[in-house]
Enzyme design. Structure first.
Site, PDB file in Angstrom:
ATOM      1  N   SER A  44       0.841  -1.193   0.000  1.00  0.00           N
ATOM      2  CA  SER A  44       0.000   0.000   0.000  1.00  0.00           C
ATOM      3  C   SER A  44       0.880   1.248   0.000  1.00  0.00           C
ATOM      4  O   SER A  44       1.670   1.467   0.918  1.00  0.00           O
ATOM      5  CB  SER A  44      -0.892   0.010   1.244  1.00  0.00           C
ATOM      6  N   MET A  85     -12.107   4.691  -0.576  1.00  0.00           N
ATOM      7  CA  MET A  85     -12.731   4.995   0.719  1.00  0.00           C
ATOM      8  C   MET A  85     -13.366   6.376   0.603  1.00  0.00           C
ATOM      9  O   MET A  85     -12.929   7.348   1.229  1.00  0.00           O
ATOM     10  CB  MET A  85     -11.665   4.956   1.827  1.00  0.00           C
ATOM     11  N   HIS A  89      -8.434   1.172  -3.932  1.00  0.00           N
ATOM     12  CA  HIS A  89      -9.342   1.002  -2.794  1.00  0.00           C
ATOM     13  C   HIS A  89     -10.012   2.348  -2.522  1.00  0.00           C
ATOM     14  O   HIS A  89      -9.378   3.275  -2.010  1.00  0.00           O
ATOM     15  CB  HIS A  89      -8.483   0.529  -1.592  1.00  0.00           C
ATOM     16  N   GLY A  97       1.196  -1.794   4.211  1.00  0.00           N
ATOM     17  CA  GLY A  97       1.843  -0.503   3.995  1.00  0.00           C
ATOM     18  C   GLY A  97       3.058  -0.355   4.887  1.00  0.00           C
ATOM     19  O   GLY A  97       4.213  -0.502   4.443  1.00  0.00           O
ATOM     20  N   MET A 100      -8.913   8.391  -0.319  1.00  0.00           N
ATOM     21  CA  MET A 100      -9.726   8.806   0.840  1.00  0.00           C
ATOM     22  C   MET A 100     -10.233  10.230   0.638  1.00  0.00           C
ATOM     23  O   MET A 100      -9.517  11.076   0.108  1.00  0.00           O
ATOM     24  CB  MET A 100      -8.879   8.771   2.113  1.00  0.00           C
ATOM     25  N   PHE A 126      -6.280   5.215   8.096  1.00  0.00           N
ATOM     26  CA  PHE A 126      -4.869   5.474   8.404  1.00  0.00           C
ATOM     27  C   PHE A 126      -4.047   4.191   8.331  1.00  0.00           C
ATOM     28  O   PHE A 126      -4.570   3.101   8.596  1.00  0.00           O
ATOM     29  CB  PHE A 126      -4.730   6.061   9.813  1.00  0.00           C
ATOM     30  N   GLY A 127      -2.771   4.374   8.008  1.00  0.00           N
ATOM     31  CA  GLY A 127      -1.838   3.250   8.070  1.00  0.00           C
ATOM     32  C   GLY A 127      -1.310   3.123   9.493  1.00  0.00           C
ATOM     33  O   GLY A 127      -1.575   3.983  10.345  1.00  0.00           O
ATOM     34  N   GLY A 134      -4.792  -3.900   6.528  1.00  0.00           N
ATOM     35  CA  GLY A 134      -4.647  -3.195   7.803  1.00  0.00           C
ATOM     36  C   GLY A 134      -3.914  -4.019   8.848  1.00  0.00           C
ATOM     37  O   GLY A 134      -4.354  -5.102   9.209  1.00  0.00           O
ATOM     38  N   GLY A 135      -2.753  -3.491   9.266  1.00  0.00           N
ATOM     39  CA  GLY A 135      -2.006  -4.162  10.334  1.00  0.00           C
ATOM     40  C   GLY A 135      -1.390  -5.482   9.918  1.00  0.00           C
ATOM     41  O   GLY A 135      -1.119  -6.343  10.764  1.00  0.00           O
TER      42      GLY A 135
HETATM   43  C1  DX5 Z   1      -6.181   1.911   5.580  1.00  0.00           C
HETATM   44  C2  DX5 Z   1      -5.763   1.522   4.200  1.00  0.00           C
HETATM   45  C3  DX5 Z   1      -4.640   0.561   4.139  1.00  0.00           C
HETATM   46  C4  DX5 Z   1      -3.367   1.041   4.803  1.00  0.00           C
HETATM   47  C5  DX5 Z   1      -2.796  -0.138   5.490  1.00  0.00           C
HETATM   48  O1  DX5 Z   1      -7.371   2.592   5.528  1.00  0.00           O
HETATM   49  O2  DX5 Z   1      -6.836   0.934   3.499  1.00  0.00           O
HETATM   50  O3  DX5 Z   1      -4.394   0.105   2.825  1.00  0.00           O
HETATM   51  O4  DX5 Z   1      -2.421   1.560   3.923  1.00  0.00           O
HETATM   52  O5  DX5 Z   1      -1.690   0.282   6.196  1.00  0.00           O
HETATM   53  P1  DX5 Z   1      -0.896  -0.630   7.217  1.00  0.00           P
HETATM   54  O6  DX5 Z   1      -0.380  -1.824   6.445  1.00  0.00           O
HETATM   55  O7  DX5 Z   1       0.171   0.264   7.725  1.00  0.00           O
HETATM   56  O8  DX5 Z   1      -1.861  -1.048   8.288  1.00  0.00           O
HETATM   57 ZN    ZN Z   2      -6.401  -0.024   1.527  1.00  0.00          ZN
END
Ligand code: DX5
Ligand code: ZN
Length: 217
Positions: free
Chosen positions: A7, A67, A65, A196, A36, A142-143, A175-176
């Protein structure tokens, strides 16, 4: 086969082209782009302009993606700049069937994402139409957030729905995800892993991708 989709949210945007190339050379299968709008999620990122710039740097499939509220307004723009897979959130689409049809008519693969608190039954009626289900394993926006463990049950339930459909539908998680959580999501049935922070905020993108890919071995 597991697909890894780095990501770009966690990439260095002052060197975006280089980071995309590094991810491709490091073994990425797709590039994941998080759009986003500051309404559906409490953060703003980018739109078609950046997707178009990324398109010029790689031949890998671009996994977009969305959002954003009213995603149907932007499906054609994202397709025209090269989005190969477009995923919308179920929570933003009162006319999900029509939205999915538009994505497919435009020539992209269609995905549906579910927030952590949205039940998996929300995909049941649309399962015969879609190419991908995205189970959010954090709240979108958020990442760098912690993986929500309760989502493992949802991933298993989604796997059952997909298997029952007998269709070739990808099960993506986002995510995570790092080398520790990768093992459990793969065991639960996920086959596309978005990551990410654990890929871009470390020394070697290649090592990070390899360790996520081999997490289940
Ligand atoms: C969050 C995004 C993810 C984000 C994941 O809303 O959809 O794609 O980049 O980030 P990490 O891997 O750091 O959780
Ligand atoms: Zn995403």
């Amino acid at each position: 086969m597991i697909k890894i989709a780095p990501s770009l949210l966690a990439a260095d945007f002052s060197n975006l082209g280089k980071q995309v190339i590094e991810a491709e050379q490091g073994g990425a299968d797709w590039i994941h782009l998080d759009v986003m709008d500051g309404h559906f999620v409490p953060n703003i990122t980018f739109g078609p302009l950046i997707v178009s710039a990324v398109r010029k740097c790689t031949k890998l499939p671009l996994d977009v993606h969305l959002m954003i509220e009213e995603p149907e307004k932007f499906l054609t723009s994202f397709r025209s700049v090269g989005a190969d897979i477009i995923t919308v959130h179920q929570e933003t689409c009162p006319h999900l069937y029509r939205t999915i049809q538009t994505i497919k008519e435009n020539g992209s693969k269609a995905g549906v994402a579910l927030n952590p608190s949205t039940p998996v039954t929300m995909i049941q009626e649309i399962i015969d139409e879609i190419d991908l289900v995205l189970i959010m394993t954090v709240e979108p926006g958020f990442g760098g957030q912690h993986f929500i463990k309760n989502t493992l049950r949802k991933i298993r339930e989604t796997r059952e729905i997909i298997d029952r459909s007998r269709r070739d539908i990808l099960l993506e998680v986002d995510g995570g995800i790092d080398q520790n959580t990768a093992r459990s999501v793969i065991e639960a049935g996920a086959n596309v892993l978005v990551a990410g922070t654990s890929i871009f905020k470390v020394e070697s993108i290649k090592k990070a991708i390899t360790s996520i890919r081999t997490a289940q071995e």
